[in-house]
Design an enzyme around this catalytic site. Sequence first.
Site, short mmCIF file in Angstrom:
data_model
loop_
_atom_site.label_atom_id
_atom_site.label_comp_id
_atom_site.label_asym_id
_atom_site.label_seq_id
_atom_site.Cartn_x
_atom_site.Cartn_y
_atom_site.Cartn_z
N ASN A 9 -9.48 64.57 52.39
CA ASN A 9 -10.84 64.10 52.09
C ASN A 9 -11.32 64.88 50.87
O ASN A 9 -11.69 66.04 50.99
CB ASN A 9 -11.75 64.36 53.31
CG ASN A 9 -13.21 64.07 53.01
OD1 ASN A 9 -13.52 63.46 51.99
ND2 ASN A 9 -14.09 64.51 53.89
N LYS A 11 -13.94 64.41 49.16
CA LYS A 11 -15.40 64.50 49.02
C LYS A 11 -15.78 64.16 47.57
O LYS A 11 -15.11 63.32 46.97
CB LYS A 11 -15.89 65.89 49.45
CG LYS A 11 -15.36 66.25 50.84
CD LYS A 11 -16.01 67.43 51.47
CE LYS A 11 -15.36 67.66 52.84
NZ LYS A 11 -16.02 68.66 53.63
N HIS A 94 -18.67 60.55 58.56
CA HIS A 94 -18.42 61.98 58.35
C HIS A 94 -19.73 62.74 58.57
O HIS A 94 -20.81 62.24 58.28
CB HIS A 94 -17.91 62.19 56.92
CG HIS A 94 -17.43 63.59 56.68
ND1 HIS A 94 -18.29 64.63 56.43
CD2 HIS A 94 -16.19 64.13 56.70
CE1 HIS A 94 -17.59 65.76 56.29
NE2 HIS A 94 -16.30 65.47 56.46
N GLU A 96 -21.14 64.95 56.94
CA GLU A 96 -21.98 65.07 55.74
C GLU A 96 -22.78 63.79 55.51
O GLU A 96 -23.90 63.84 55.01
CB GLU A 96 -21.11 65.43 54.52
CG GLU A 96 -20.63 66.88 54.60
CD GLU A 96 -19.29 67.16 53.95
OE1 GLU A 96 -18.80 66.33 53.17
OE2 GLU A 96 -18.72 68.23 54.25
N GLU A 166 -14.13 66.63 64.24
CA GLU A 166 -14.48 67.66 63.25
C GLU A 166 -15.72 68.42 63.72
O GLU A 166 -16.85 67.95 63.52
CB GLU A 166 -14.78 67.01 61.89
CG GLU A 166 -13.61 66.27 61.29
CD GLU A 166 -13.72 66.19 59.77
OE1 GLU A 166 -12.78 66.60 59.09
OE2 GLU A 166 -14.77 65.74 59.27
N GLY A 172 -15.65 73.34 55.94
CA GLY A 172 -15.96 74.04 54.70
C GLY A 172 -16.41 75.48 54.90
O GLY A 172 -16.91 76.12 53.99
N SER A 212 -11.59 73.16 58.07
CA SER A 212 -10.91 74.36 57.55
C SER A 212 -9.41 74.38 57.86
O SER A 212 -8.84 75.45 58.09
CB SER A 212 -11.59 75.63 58.05
OG SER A 212 -12.92 75.70 57.55
P1 PGA Z 1 -12.66 71.26 55.14
O1 PGA Z 1 -13.33 69.80 55.29
O2 PGA Z 1 -11.20 71.10 55.38
O3 PGA Z 1 -12.97 71.67 53.74
O4 PGA Z 1 -13.30 72.15 56.17
C1 PGA Z 1 -12.90 68.92 56.29
C2 PGA Z 1 -13.72 67.65 56.23
O5 PGA Z 1 -14.91 67.70 55.93
O6 PGA Z 1 -13.18 66.54 56.47
#
Ligand code: PGA
Length: 248
Positions: A9, A11, A94, A96, A166, A172, A212
């Site tokens: 992903n 982003k 997601h 976000e 998630e 993140g 992560s």
């Molecule tokens: P990350 O993000 O691996 O940077 O924690 C995962 C995601 O948001 O899908």
Amino acid sequence: MRKPLIAGNWKMFKTTAEAEAFAVEFKELYHGTDVGAAICAPFTQLLALKKAFEGTDVKLGAQNMHFEDEGAFTGEVSAGMLKEIGVDYCIIGHSERRQYFAETDETVNKKIIKAFSAGITPIMCIGEVLEERDAGKAFEVVKKQLEGGLLGISAGLAAKLVIAYEPVWAIGTGRNATPQQANEMCAFIRKLLEEMYTGEVSDEVVIQYGGSVKPANATDIMNMEEIDGALVGGASLKAKDFMEIINF
Ligand code: PGA
């Protein structure tokens, strides 16, 4: 039998030039895999990546779509538009998007229905925030998101789903869920799917962990019985790191 999927992903990272450079580097390292590999890129990079990955089995994903076919929805992109350029997957709901763009279980549900009808496989994201986990409500929250997001979805379609568990507190932050915590929730989701549908359906659904994931923890996470791959944010931006995760 289901096949794990490792999806990146990106982003809102990478220009087209950067995406193309990634593809060149990645293709040098990639010699096929038993698990599926996909990159979910910003809209404007999808076409360039489609061309760059031609002749490989690397799949392409978007990170969002609208639930209507077309209309006066300034700034939005439809499932049909994504399908037209060869998109295989779309991340839906997601955290976000839920946090910054007011997505709800209801919009997630509409988008999942539309993605399936366009022939795109949804990667449905669910997961609790830290306060919910600390309050012992993680399972309740995930159940509500799962049931709300899948309202009215037939067993035949549900079997084709990818679900990404998630935990928001692990995204993140560098703080991944322990493999046991992740496995426990993925098992819970599979059990719920069995109750909502059948054992055959729950056996087919790919349930990823995300939050992560990096080369250093990928093996431990991916070796857990109930976890079928990962949704990888930060670590998918570097071809070498993403490759290491795919080769966990
Ligand atoms: P990350 O993000 O691996 O940077 O924690 C995962 C995601 O948001 O899908």
